[in-house]
Design a protein around this motif. Structure first.
Motif, PDB file in Angstrom:
ATOM      1  N   LEU A 102      37.275 -55.405 -11.370  1.00 12.86           N
ATOM      2  CA  LEU A 102      38.712 -55.314 -11.984  1.00 12.86           C
ATOM      3  C   LEU A 102      39.279 -56.778 -11.979  1.00 12.86           C
ATOM      4  CD1 LEU A 102      40.826 -52.336 -10.430  1.00 12.86           C
ATOM      5  CD2 LEU A 102      40.175 -52.598 -12.768  1.00 12.86           C
ATOM      6  N   GLY A 103      39.170 -57.470 -11.049  1.00  6.37           N
ATOM      7  CA  GLY A 103      39.756 -58.755 -11.096  1.00  6.37           C
ATOM      8  C   GLY A 103      39.193 -59.642 -12.416  1.00  6.37           C
ATOM      9  N   LEU A 104      37.829 -59.754 -12.584  1.00 10.47           N
ATOM     10  CA  LEU A 104      37.312 -60.491 -13.722  1.00 10.47           C
ATOM     11  C   LEU A 104      37.832 -59.842 -15.140  1.00 10.47           C
ATOM     12  CD1 LEU A 104      33.611 -61.346 -12.837  1.00 10.47           C
ATOM     13  CD2 LEU A 104      35.362 -62.644 -12.927  1.00 10.47           C
ATOM     14  N   LEU A 105      37.972 -58.550 -15.202  1.00 12.66           N
ATOM     15  CA  LEU A 105      38.357 -57.943 -16.124  1.00 12.66           C
ATOM     16  C   LEU A 105      39.704 -58.266 -16.629  1.00 12.66           C
ATOM     17  CD1 LEU A 105      37.734 -55.984 -18.437  1.00 12.66           C
ATOM     18  CD2 LEU A 105      38.746 -54.268 -17.147  1.00 12.66           C
ATOM     19  N   LEU A 106      40.554 -58.500 -15.560  1.00  5.57           N
ATOM     20  CA  LEU A 106      42.152 -58.819 -15.713  1.00  5.57           C
ATOM     21  C   LEU A 106      42.222 -60.421 -16.140  1.00  5.57           C
ATOM     22  CD1 LEU A 106      45.056 -58.232 -15.445  1.00  5.57           C
ATOM     23  CD2 LEU A 106      44.906 -58.613 -13.109  1.00  5.57           C
ATOM     24  N   LEU A 107      41.409 -61.283 -15.101  1.00  6.76           N
ATOM     25  CA  LEU A 107      41.580 -62.606 -15.377  1.00  6.76           C
ATOM     26  C   LEU A 107      41.061 -63.164 -16.316  1.00  6.76           C
ATOM     27  CD1 LEU A 107      41.465 -63.638 -11.682  1.00  6.76           C
ATOM     28  CD2 LEU A 107      43.515 -63.578 -12.758  1.00  6.76           C
ATOM     29  N   LEU A 108      39.740 -63.072 -16.834  1.00  3.89           N
ATOM     30  CA  LEU A 108      39.087 -63.617 -18.005  1.00  3.89           C
ATOM     31  C   LEU A 108      39.867 -63.482 -19.313  1.00  3.89           C
ATOM     32  CD1 LEU A 108      35.386 -62.836 -17.244  1.00  3.89           C
ATOM     33  CD2 LEU A 108      36.575 -64.811 -16.966  1.00  3.89           C
ATOM     34  N   PRO A 109      40.414 -62.412 -19.411  1.00 11.74           N
ATOM     35  CA  PRO A 109      41.186 -62.520 -20.807  1.00 11.74           C
ATOM     36  C   PRO A 109      42.603 -63.194 -20.776  1.00 11.74           C
ATOM     37  CG  PRO A 109      40.704 -59.975 -20.157  1.00 11.74           C
ATOM     38  CD  PRO A 109      40.294 -61.110 -18.999  1.00 11.74           C
ATOM     39  N   VAL A 110      43.190 -63.211 -19.683  1.00  7.10           N
ATOM     40  CA  VAL A 110      44.344 -64.064 -19.542  1.00  7.10           C
ATOM     41  C   VAL A 110      43.847 -65.535 -19.699  1.00  7.10           C
ATOM     42  CG1 VAL A 110      46.246 -64.925 -17.602  1.00  7.10           C
ATOM     43  CG2 VAL A 110      45.351 -62.442 -17.718  1.00  7.10           C
ATOM     44  N   ALA A 111      42.789 -65.914 -19.165  1.00  9.31           N
ATOM     45  CA  ALA A 111      42.368 -67.312 -19.314  1.00  9.31           C
ATOM     46  C   ALA A 111      42.140 -67.622 -20.767  1.00  9.31           C
ATOM     47  CB  ALA A 111      41.068 -67.529 -18.274  1.00  9.31           C
ATOM     48  N   ALA A 112      41.462 -66.554 -21.402  1.00  9.76           N
ATOM     49  CA  ALA A 112      40.732 -66.647 -22.842  1.00  9.76           C
ATOM     50  C   ALA A 112      42.222 -67.040 -23.675  1.00  9.76           C
ATOM     51  CB  ALA A 112      39.974 -65.663 -23.095  1.00  9.76           C
ATOM     52  N   TYR A 113      43.299 -66.269 -23.259  1.00 14.29           N
ATOM     53  CA  TYR A 113      44.255 -66.062 -23.999  1.00 14.29           C
ATOM     54  C   TYR A 113      44.923 -67.671 -23.995  1.00 14.29           C
ATOM     55  CZ  TYR A 113      48.959 -65.071 -25.680  1.00 14.29           C
ATOM     56  OH  TYR A 113      50.223 -64.978 -26.484  1.00 14.29           O
ATOM     57  N   PHE A 114      45.008 -68.144 -22.886  1.00 12.63           N
ATOM     58  CA  PHE A 114      45.574 -69.427 -22.899  1.00 12.63           C
ATOM     59  C   PHE A 114      44.737 -70.608 -23.248  1.00 12.63           C
ATOM     60  CE2 PHE A 114      48.364 -66.937 -19.797  1.00 12.63           C
ATOM     61  CZ  PHE A 114      49.400 -67.405 -20.527  1.00 12.63           C
ATOM     62  N   PHE A 115      43.484 -70.271 -23.612  1.00 13.49           N
ATOM     63  CA  PHE A 115      42.592 -71.445 -24.177  1.00 13.49           C
ATOM     64  C   PHE A 115      42.604 -70.895 -25.710  1.00 13.49           C
ATOM     65  CE2 PHE A 115      41.161 -72.001 -19.632  1.00 13.49           C
ATOM     66  CZ  PHE A 115      41.300 -73.288 -19.617  1.00 13.49           C
ATOM     67  N   GLY A 116      43.291 -69.871 -26.020  1.00 12.06           N
ATOM     68  CA  GLY A 116      43.300 -69.698 -27.500  1.00 12.06           C
ATOM     69  C   GLY A 116      42.437 -68.820 -28.173  1.00 12.06           C
ATOM     70  N   HIS A 117      41.385 -68.186 -27.022  1.00 10.12           N
ATOM     71  CA  HIS A 117      40.229 -67.418 -27.717  1.00 10.12           C
ATOM     72  C   HIS A 117      40.831 -65.960 -27.810  1.00 10.12           C
ATOM     73  CE1 HIS A 117      37.514 -70.837 -27.602  1.00 10.12           C
ATOM     74  NE2 HIS A 117      37.691 -70.769 -26.298  1.00 10.12           N
ATOM     75  N   LEU A 118      41.462 -65.702 -28.934  1.00 10.01           N
ATOM     76  CA  LEU A 118      42.147 -64.217 -29.091  1.00 10.01           C
ATOM     77  C   LEU A 118      41.027 -63.179 -29.028  1.00 10.01           C
ATOM     78  CD1 LEU A 118      45.370 -64.695 -31.099  1.00 10.01           C
ATOM     79  CD2 LEU A 118      45.025 -64.273 -28.815  1.00 10.01           C
ATOM     80  N   TYR A 119      39.860 -63.579 -29.864  1.00  7.10           N
ATOM     81  CA  TYR A 119      38.787 -62.795 -30.038  1.00  7.10           C
ATOM     82  C   TYR A 119      38.307 -62.311 -28.688  1.00  7.10           C
ATOM     83  CZ  TYR A 119      34.089 -61.175 -30.419  1.00  7.10           C
ATOM     84  OH  TYR A 119      32.815 -60.332 -30.750  1.00  7.10           O
ATOM     85  N   TYR A 120      38.243 -62.953 -27.695  1.00 10.77           N
ATOM     86  CA  TYR A 120      37.831 -62.434 -26.299  1.00 10.77           C
ATOM     87  C   TYR A 120      38.926 -61.448 -25.711  1.00 10.77           C
ATOM     88  CZ  TYR A 120      33.892 -65.500 -26.793  1.00 10.77           C
ATOM     89  OH  TYR A 120      32.864 -65.818 -27.176  1.00 10.77           O
ATOM     90  N   VAL A 121      40.323 -61.720 -25.861  1.00  7.81           N
ATOM     91  CA  VAL A 121      41.002 -60.787 -25.350  1.00  7.81           C
ATOM     92  C   VAL A 121      41.146 -59.623 -25.804  1.00  7.81           C
ATOM     93  CG1 VAL A 121      43.759 -60.606 -25.042  1.00  7.81           C
ATOM     94  CG2 VAL A 121      42.743 -62.741 -25.172  1.00  7.81           C
TER      95      VAL A 121
END
Lengths: 306, 369
Positions: free
Chosen positions: B55-74
């Motif tokens: 659950l943690g990875l599913l929540l944190l990875l997209p948040v991180a991806a968003y702030f690095f600008g990788h919308l695809y991964y979000v």
């Protein structure tokens, strides 16, 4: 709506029904004898069609192709039974559904890998093209008439195989009590392989014959597989008689529904809407039929056993 | 063969081959709660860690991806979350209720079409129907969610009422047949796109929230998933859950205890369909498109695959399965167009050799398996 159209559509329905019977008989035998639900049956249909197309293209003989198609489907069936299916007999239905779903993915993608995505060409031989004039001035394609003939011959052959031969006796014994015939000294795993290969060969034959009418492509087995499931569920899983009757019923209802429902709705609706409503309803018709039959007879029309 | 990879990892563990049906029994340990933070249970251990990690990875990875600008991964994470939610619904029927539904695409698709059709009417300001009551289109997320869940529940009530009269293979086939019925209907009904599908031009909105933002939308989906898991968990810990478990294991005994199995199963089936339908509505909004392909039997099969890959009847199984499935689809699909061949091999391996799925492999067996 003329009589000619009606005769033609009834013949089309019977032709669809006989081809469905070739598929459904294998499915229902495998379920009746081994208690296995096999989604990969459509893959044997596809294997038969591809092998027939390939051999027909290289030898120029449709009959050689048909023989090769049936043989290839039987061999692939036997191989799949030996490698995968025999591990599934004592598993719950869920495992059987998933393992055979996995086989579909493997067969479909494997075939796409080998033969490519574009459909293969397979057409009926020249001596089977052309039309036959039936009583009542109905002109009907010879090839389709031949398909009905093949279906009738196979049904009779299956009847004799099951009711008159030693193999058939074992199949019937297997249907009524699997453990007991094993205990009586019948080599049950060999029997299972033979039944499975027989079902696969019939599916391969159906694939080859229909492939020459439509097209030979990846995924061609799936719509037929679902129809065949409807057939055996309507007929009662495990019953060959039920499969035959169910196949004819589904073939006729589906074909006639597609032709006559839009015409029927045109009687009291504007034509553009009528064809939409009619087509939508016709596509659902056999599933409605199945739901109605199961609502009243939850085990199908001719339930063989539980 | 490739399918030996998951196998060897599993068979190296000591396994007691109980010949019982492979449905893992639901654990009543606290570790299966949807909010895994508050356990002091001895069973927490490895399973709890795996669950928090998922659950943690599913929540944190997209948040991180968003702030690095990788919308695809979000958006990929939103996809995983929605598929997982659909599988949570199916898991309630298959895993906890023992009802092998081969037609859950019907609910996923209906949910999608509810979102699509209401957006269609909201976009061109035409009413959906005028008689007997006037129903306009809507682009409010809450209204659409409610409508999707309610309509899927109604559909499941009708389908379940007929299908649950049958058992075994007949149940599998009749649920498949009903789903096909709806598939062909959507395919040949021209008003809402027929086989071409229905594009959605406006995403449903919530007051004060910008749902077109990828991260916001992901968080909404994530909330939906957690909610679905919490509902499942609460349900299975209740008296109803006990009755459902018994209906699966031995319905005669349940009947002897004075509880009729049929309504218990039917209610579970309806809730299962409503959850899957909600996921379908979210999915249509994510893609801005809905087509009959989400109603196809292939999709029903894929949902079952996800439930099995993750581990049948385990709360976090659908999530683990969805992560693996979408990852394989995305990354294997990027390498070879024949990725489904490998999916087939993995699935075959899991079914034949690793009965308890990824969660069984990662987190160990449930207590009373």
């Amino acid at each position: 709506m003329s009589v000619t159209l009606l005769i033609e559509q009834i013949l089309n329905g019977v032709q669809l029904g006989t081809m469905l019977f070739l598929m459904a008989s294998g499915l229902t035998l495998v379920f009746g004898v081994m208690g296995l639900i096999n989604l990969a049956h459509g893959s044997f249909y596809m294997v038969g069609a591809y092998a027939t197309a390939a051999v027909t293209a290289s030898t120029g003989s449709f009959l050689m192709g048909l023989a090769a198609g049936m043989t290839a489907a039987a061999l692939v069936g036997a191989l799949v039974e030996l490698l995968v299916i025999r591990r599934l007999y004592h598993r719950p239905h869920l495992d059987q559904v998933l393992a055979t779903f996995a086989l579909i993915l493997i067969f479909s993608e494997g075939t796409r890998w080998i033969f490519g995505s574009s459909p293969m060409r397979l057409s009926p031989p020249s001596w089977l093209t052309g039309f036959v004039t039936l009583p009542g001035d109905t002109r009907y394609p010879l090839y389709r008439l031949m398909l009905i003939g093949v279906g009738i011959v196979i049904s009779i052959a299956l009847y004799f195989l099951i009711s008159k031969t030693r193999l058939g006796m074992r199949i019937r014994a297997g249907e009524s009590d699997r453990e007991m015939i094993g205990a009586l000294g019948v080599n049950i795993s060999k029997l299972y392989t033979v039944v499975f290969a027989l079902g696969a060969a019939l599916a391969g034959l159906a694939g080859a014959l229909v492939g020459a009418l439509q097209s030979v492509q990846v995924g061609m087995g799936e719509p037929v597989l679902i129809l065949a499931f409807v057939v055996i569920v309507i007929g009662g899983i495990g019953s060959i008689k039920g499969a035959l009757l169910g196949a004819l019923l589904v073939g006729l209802v589906d074909t006639l529904g597609r032709v006559y429902l839009p015409i029927f709705f045109r009687a009291f609706m504007p034509p553009s809407e009528a064809s939409g409503v009619g087509a939508a309803l016709a596509a659902m018709l056999i599933y409605i039929l199945m739901a109605v039959i199961l609502a009243f007879k939850p085990k199908g029309l001719f339930a063989a056993h539980d | 063969m490739t399918n030996n990879i998951p196998t060897s990892a599993v068979s190296s563990k000591p396994t007691s081959n109980s010949a019982r049906a492979s449905m893992p029994k639901h654990s009543h340990s606290g570790g299966s709660g949807a909010a895994p933070a508050n356990q002091a249970d001895s069973h927490f251990g490895r399973k709890g860690l795996v669950q928090i990690a998922l659950l943690g990875l599913l929540l944190l990875l997209p948040v991180a991806a968003y702030f690095f600008g990788h919308l695809y991964y979000v958006n990929l994470a939103s996809r995983i979350t929605i598929i997982a939610m659909a599988a949570v619904g199916l898991n309630l029927a298959i895993g906890y209720g023992g009802m092998v539904s081969f037609g859950h695409a019907a609910y996923f698709g209906l949910g999608g079409y509810v979102a699509g059709i209401s957006a269609y009417h909201a976009f061109d300001f035409t009413p959906f129907m005028t008689w007997p009551i006037s129903i306009p289109g809507s682009d409010s997320l809450l209204v659409v969610w409610l409508a999707a869940a309610l309509l899927c529940a109604l559909l499941a009530l009708a389908i379940g009422a007929i299908s649950l009269r049958t058992t075994g293979v007949y149940f599998i086939m009749i649920t498949l047949a009903f789903a096909q019925m709806i598939y062909y209907f959507a395919n040949s009904w021209p008003t809402y796109g027929g086989e071409d599908g229905l594009p959605i031009y406006i995403r449903n909105s919530l007051p004060l929230v910008d749902t077109t933002n990828a991260l916001t939308y992901f968080l909404i989906c994530f909330g939906g998933l957690v909610m679905a898991m919490a509902v499942t968990s609460r349900l299975m810990k209740s008296r109803f859950g006990a009755a459902l478990t018994m209906a699966r294991l031995n319905d005669v005994r349940l009947a002897t205890a004075g509880v009729s199995p049929y309504p218990v199963r039917l209610v579970a089936f309806v809730i299962s369909a409503a959850i899957t339908g909600l996921a379908g509505a979210l999915y249509a909004d994510l893609n801005g498109f809905v087509s009959p392909s989400v109603l196809s039997w292939h999709f029903s099969g894929e949902l079952m695959v996800i439930v099995i890959l993750g581990g049948v009847g385990r709360l976090y199984g659908p999530l683990a399965g969805a992560i693996l499935f979408v990852m394989m689809e995305t990354f294997l699909g990027g390498i070879t167009q024949y990725w489904q061949l490998f999916l087939g091999l993995v699935l075959l391996g899991v079914v034949l050799f690793a009965k308890h799925g990824i969660m069984g492999w990662l987190a160990g067996r449930e207590r009373n398996e």
